[in-house]
Write a protein that holds these residues in place. Structure first.
Motif, PDB file in Angstrom:
ATOM      1  N   GLY A  38       5.219  -5.366   3.154  1.00  0.00           N
ATOM      2  CA  GLY A  38       4.761  -6.600   3.780  1.00  0.00           C
ATOM      3  C   GLY A  38       3.337  -6.987   3.423  1.00  0.00           C
ATOM      4  N   CYS A  39       2.515  -6.030   3.093  1.00  0.00           N
ATOM      5  CA  CYS A  39       1.127  -6.324   2.685  1.00  0.00           C
ATOM      6  C   CYS A  39       0.893  -5.973   1.216  1.00  0.00           C
ATOM      7  CB  CYS A  39       0.141  -5.542   3.547  1.00  0.00           C
ATOM      8  SG  CYS A  39       0.147  -6.008   5.284  1.00  0.00           S
ATOM      9  N   HIS A  40       1.308  -4.778   0.825  1.00  0.00           N
ATOM     10  CA  HIS A  40       0.998  -4.289  -0.518  1.00  0.00           C
ATOM     11  C   HIS A  40       1.932  -4.832  -1.589  1.00  0.00           C
ATOM     12  CE1 HIS A  40      -2.157  -1.537   0.712  1.00  0.00           C
ATOM     13  NE2 HIS A  40      -1.409  -1.244   1.771  1.00  0.00           N
ATOM     14  N   GLY A  41       2.986  -5.534  -1.184  1.00  0.00           N
ATOM     15  CA  GLY A  41       3.915  -6.083  -2.158  1.00  0.00           C
ATOM     16  C   GLY A  41       3.693  -7.554  -2.453  1.00  0.00           C
ATOM     17  N   ILE A  42       2.629  -8.132  -1.901  1.00  0.00           N
ATOM     18  CA  ILE A  42       2.353  -9.556  -2.074  1.00  0.00           C
ATOM     19  C   ILE A  42       1.107  -9.713  -2.955  1.00  0.00           C
ATOM     20  CG2 ILE A  42       1.799 -11.721  -0.912  1.00  0.00           C
ATOM     21  CD1 ILE A  42       3.105 -10.494   1.618  1.00  0.00           C
ATOM     22  N   PRO A  43       1.266 -10.180  -4.181  1.00  0.00           N
ATOM     23  CA  PRO A  43       0.091 -10.347  -5.056  1.00  0.00           C
ATOM     24  C   PRO A  43      -0.961 -11.250  -4.413  1.00  0.00           C
ATOM     25  CG  PRO A  43       2.110 -10.600  -6.307  1.00  0.00           C
ATOM     26  CD  PRO A  43       2.506 -10.557  -4.851  1.00  0.00           C
ATOM     27  N   GLY A  44      -2.199 -10.802  -4.404  1.00  0.00           N
ATOM     28  CA  GLY A  44      -3.313 -11.587  -3.883  1.00  0.00           C
ATOM     29  C   GLY A  44      -3.403 -11.654  -2.374  1.00  0.00           C
ATOM     30  N   TYR A  45      -2.606 -10.854  -1.659  1.00  0.00           N
ATOM     31  CA  TYR A  45      -2.592 -10.905  -0.203  1.00  0.00           C
ATOM     32  C   TYR A  45      -3.926 -10.438   0.380  1.00  0.00           C
ATOM     33  CZ  TYR A  45      -1.245 -10.127   4.642  1.00  0.00           C
ATOM     34  OH  TYR A  45      -1.185 -10.155   6.007  1.00  0.00           O
ATOM     35  N   LYS A  46      -4.377 -11.148   1.411  1.00  0.00           N
ATOM     36  CA  LYS A  46      -5.601 -10.769   2.111  1.00  0.00           C
ATOM     37  C   LYS A  46      -5.284 -10.612   3.595  1.00  0.00           C
ATOM     38  CE  LYS A  46      -8.670 -13.054  -1.084  1.00  0.00           C
ATOM     39  NZ  LYS A  46      -9.674 -14.067  -1.301  1.00  0.00           N
ATOM     40  N   MET A  57      -2.792  -3.742  -4.549  1.00  0.00           N
ATOM     41  CA  MET A  57      -1.431  -3.455  -4.996  1.00  0.00           C
ATOM     42  C   MET A  57      -1.356  -1.947  -5.234  1.00  0.00           C
ATOM     43  SD  MET A  57       0.041  -6.370  -4.927  1.00  0.00           S
ATOM     44  CE  MET A  57       1.581  -6.110  -5.779  1.00  0.00           C
ATOM     45  N   LEU A  58      -0.277  -1.338  -4.844  1.00  0.00           N
ATOM     46  CA  LEU A  58      -0.152   0.115  -4.965  1.00  0.00           C
ATOM     47  C   LEU A  58       0.585   0.560  -6.219  1.00  0.00           C
ATOM     48  CD1 LEU A  58       0.685   1.046  -1.272  1.00  0.00           C
ATOM     49  CD2 LEU A  58      -1.520   1.108  -2.428  1.00  0.00           C
ATOM     50  N   GLY A  59       1.424  -0.309  -6.765  1.00  0.00           N
ATOM     51  CA  GLY A  59       2.200   0.058  -7.940  1.00  0.00           C
ATOM     52  C   GLY A  59       1.313   0.478  -9.095  1.00  0.00           C
ATOM     53  N   GLY A  60       1.603   1.652  -9.638  1.00  0.00           N
ATOM     54  CA  GLY A  60       0.848   2.158 -10.774  1.00  0.00           C
ATOM     55  C   GLY A  60      -0.377   2.990 -10.414  1.00  0.00           C
ATOM     56  N   GLN A  61      -0.744   3.023  -9.139  1.00  0.00           N
ATOM     57  CA  GLN A  61      -1.857   3.897  -8.734  1.00  0.00           C
ATOM     58  C   GLN A  61      -1.409   5.348  -8.899  1.00  0.00           C
ATOM     59  OE1 GLN A  61      -4.896   3.323  -7.876  1.00  0.00           O
ATOM     60  NE2 GLN A  61      -4.996   1.274  -7.046  1.00  0.00           N
ATOM     61  N   GLN A  64      -1.900  11.054  -6.522  1.00  0.00           N
ATOM     62  CA  GLN A  64      -2.954  11.793  -5.818  1.00  0.00           C
ATOM     63  C   GLN A  64      -3.892  10.838  -5.093  1.00  0.00           C
ATOM     64  OE1 GLN A  64      -2.971  15.310  -5.667  1.00  0.00           O
ATOM     65  NE2 GLN A  64      -4.210  14.695  -3.935  1.00  0.00           N
ATOM     66  N   TYR A  65      -4.229   9.727  -5.723  1.00  0.00           N
ATOM     67  CA  TYR A  65      -5.090   8.729  -5.083  1.00  0.00           C
ATOM     68  C   TYR A  65      -4.441   8.188  -3.810  1.00  0.00           C
ATOM     69  CZ  TYR A  65      -7.466   4.383  -4.058  1.00  0.00           C
ATOM     70  OH  TYR A  65      -8.125   3.381  -3.407  1.00  0.00           O
ATOM     71  N   ILE A  66      -3.156   7.852  -3.890  1.00  0.00           N
ATOM     72  CA  ILE A  66      -2.453   7.301  -2.726  1.00  0.00           C
ATOM     73  C   ILE A  66      -2.367   8.339  -1.614  1.00  0.00           C
ATOM     74  CG2 ILE A  66      -0.243   6.397  -1.898  1.00  0.00           C
ATOM     75  CD1 ILE A  66       0.095   5.139  -4.732  1.00  0.00           C
ATOM     76  N   GLN A  67      -2.028   9.571  -1.966  1.00  0.00           N
ATOM     77  CA  GLN A  67      -1.959  10.633  -0.953  1.00  0.00           C
ATOM     78  C   GLN A  67      -3.316  10.840  -0.295  1.00  0.00           C
ATOM     79  OE1 GLN A  67       0.467  13.763  -3.175  1.00  0.00           O
ATOM     80  NE2 GLN A  67       0.648  14.393  -1.040  1.00  0.00           N
ATOM     81  N   ASN A  68      -4.370  10.885  -1.093  1.00  0.00           N
ATOM     82  CA  ASN A  68      -5.711  11.073  -0.539  1.00  0.00           C
ATOM     83  C   ASN A  68      -6.101   9.920   0.375  1.00  0.00           C
ATOM     84  OD1 ASN A  68      -5.970  13.467  -1.956  1.00  0.00           O
ATOM     85  ND2 ASN A  68      -7.233  12.597  -3.571  1.00  0.00           N
ATOM     86  N   ALA A  69      -5.766   8.689  -0.032  1.00  0.00           N
ATOM     87  CA  ALA A  69      -6.095   7.522   0.788  1.00  0.00           C
ATOM     88  C   ALA A  69      -5.349   7.568   2.113  1.00  0.00           C
ATOM     89  CB  ALA A  69      -5.771   6.236   0.030  1.00  0.00           C
ATOM     90  N   TYR A 102       5.175   4.841  -5.371  1.00  0.00           N
ATOM     91  CA  TYR A 102       4.277   3.805  -5.900  1.00  0.00           C
ATOM     92  C   TYR A 102       3.652   4.194  -7.229  1.00  0.00           C
ATOM     93  CZ  TYR A 102       4.775   0.568  -2.095  1.00  0.00           C
ATOM     94  OH  TYR A 102       5.298  -0.350  -1.213  1.00  0.00           O
ATOM     95  N   SER A 103       3.471   5.468  -7.483  1.00  0.00           N
ATOM     96  CA  SER A 103       2.886   5.868  -8.770  1.00  0.00           C
ATOM     97  C   SER A 103       3.836   5.567  -9.918  1.00  0.00           C
ATOM     98  CB  SER A 103       2.488   7.336  -8.765  1.00  0.00           C
ATOM     99  OG  SER A 103       3.641   8.167  -8.757  1.00  0.00           O
ATOM    100  N   GLN A 104       5.128   5.448  -9.631  1.00  0.00           N
ATOM    101  CA  GLN A 104       6.118   5.153 -10.664  1.00  0.00           C
ATOM    102  C   GLN A 104       6.372   3.669 -10.839  1.00  0.00           C
ATOM    103  OE1 GLN A 104       9.643   7.445  -9.804  1.00  0.00           O
ATOM    104  NE2 GLN A 104       8.542   9.383  -9.920  1.00  0.00           N
ATOM    105  N   GLN A 105       5.783   2.842  -9.977  1.00  0.00           N
ATOM    106  CA  GLN A 105       5.942   1.394 -10.082  1.00  0.00           C
ATOM    107  C   GLN A 105       4.916   0.821 -11.052  1.00  0.00           C
ATOM    108  OE1 GLN A 105       8.485  -0.094  -8.100  1.00  0.00           O
ATOM    109  NE2 GLN A 105       8.863   2.092  -7.829  1.00  0.00           N
ATOM    110  N   LYS A 106       5.188  -0.353 -11.544  1.00  0.00           N
ATOM    111  CA  LYS A 106       4.226  -1.014 -12.443  1.00  0.00           C
ATOM    112  C   LYS A 106       3.889  -2.372 -11.937  1.00  0.00           C
ATOM    113  CE  LYS A 106       3.831   2.376 -15.127  1.00  0.00           C
ATOM    114  NZ  LYS A 106       2.759   3.232 -14.957  1.00  0.00           N
TER     115      LYS A 106
END
Length: 106
Positions: A38-46, A57-61, A64-69, A102-106
């Motif tokens: 709902g938030c991370h899947g919308i380009p440019g969402y604020k 956007m989380l895709g491609g992160q 480890q970064y996502i887990q740490n966050a 999300y790490s496997q998304q682009k």
């Protein structure tokens, strides 16, 4: 008493090792990411609470970064209230699965 303390110490180390060995499963996350989209899947969402915030956007992160966050939100080191509430409901396995997804998304 010393044996009890040693046993408790070993059990504690085993729990730490188990938490460190959590492996993310991207397929398992397919049912867990609905709260993210709902938030991370919308380009440019604020987001506008508590201030205007560019939602990344989380895709491609990296996983480890996502887990740490997520862990930092859960612990309270990151301050976004919505993310803190969501992360508080996640287990270590949930975080690893979402990160793998999300790490496997682009």
């Amino acid at each position: 008493m010393k044996k009890l303390i040693a046993l408790l110490a070993l059990a504690s180390l085993a729990n730490l090792a188990a938490a460190a060995d959590v492996v993310g499963n991207a397929k398992a996350a397919e049912n867990k990411v609905s709260m993210c989209i709902g938030c991370h899947g919308i380009p440019g969402y604020k987001a506008t609470f508590p201030e205007v915030y560019q939602v990344p956007m989380l895709g491609g992160q990296s996983a480890q970064y996502i887990q740490n966050a997520l862990a930092a939100y859960k612990k309270g080191d990151r301050k976004m209230p919505t993310m803190r509430g969501i992360a508080a409901s996640l287990s270590d396995q949930d975080m690893a699965d979402i990160a793998a997804y999300y790490s496997q998304q682009k």
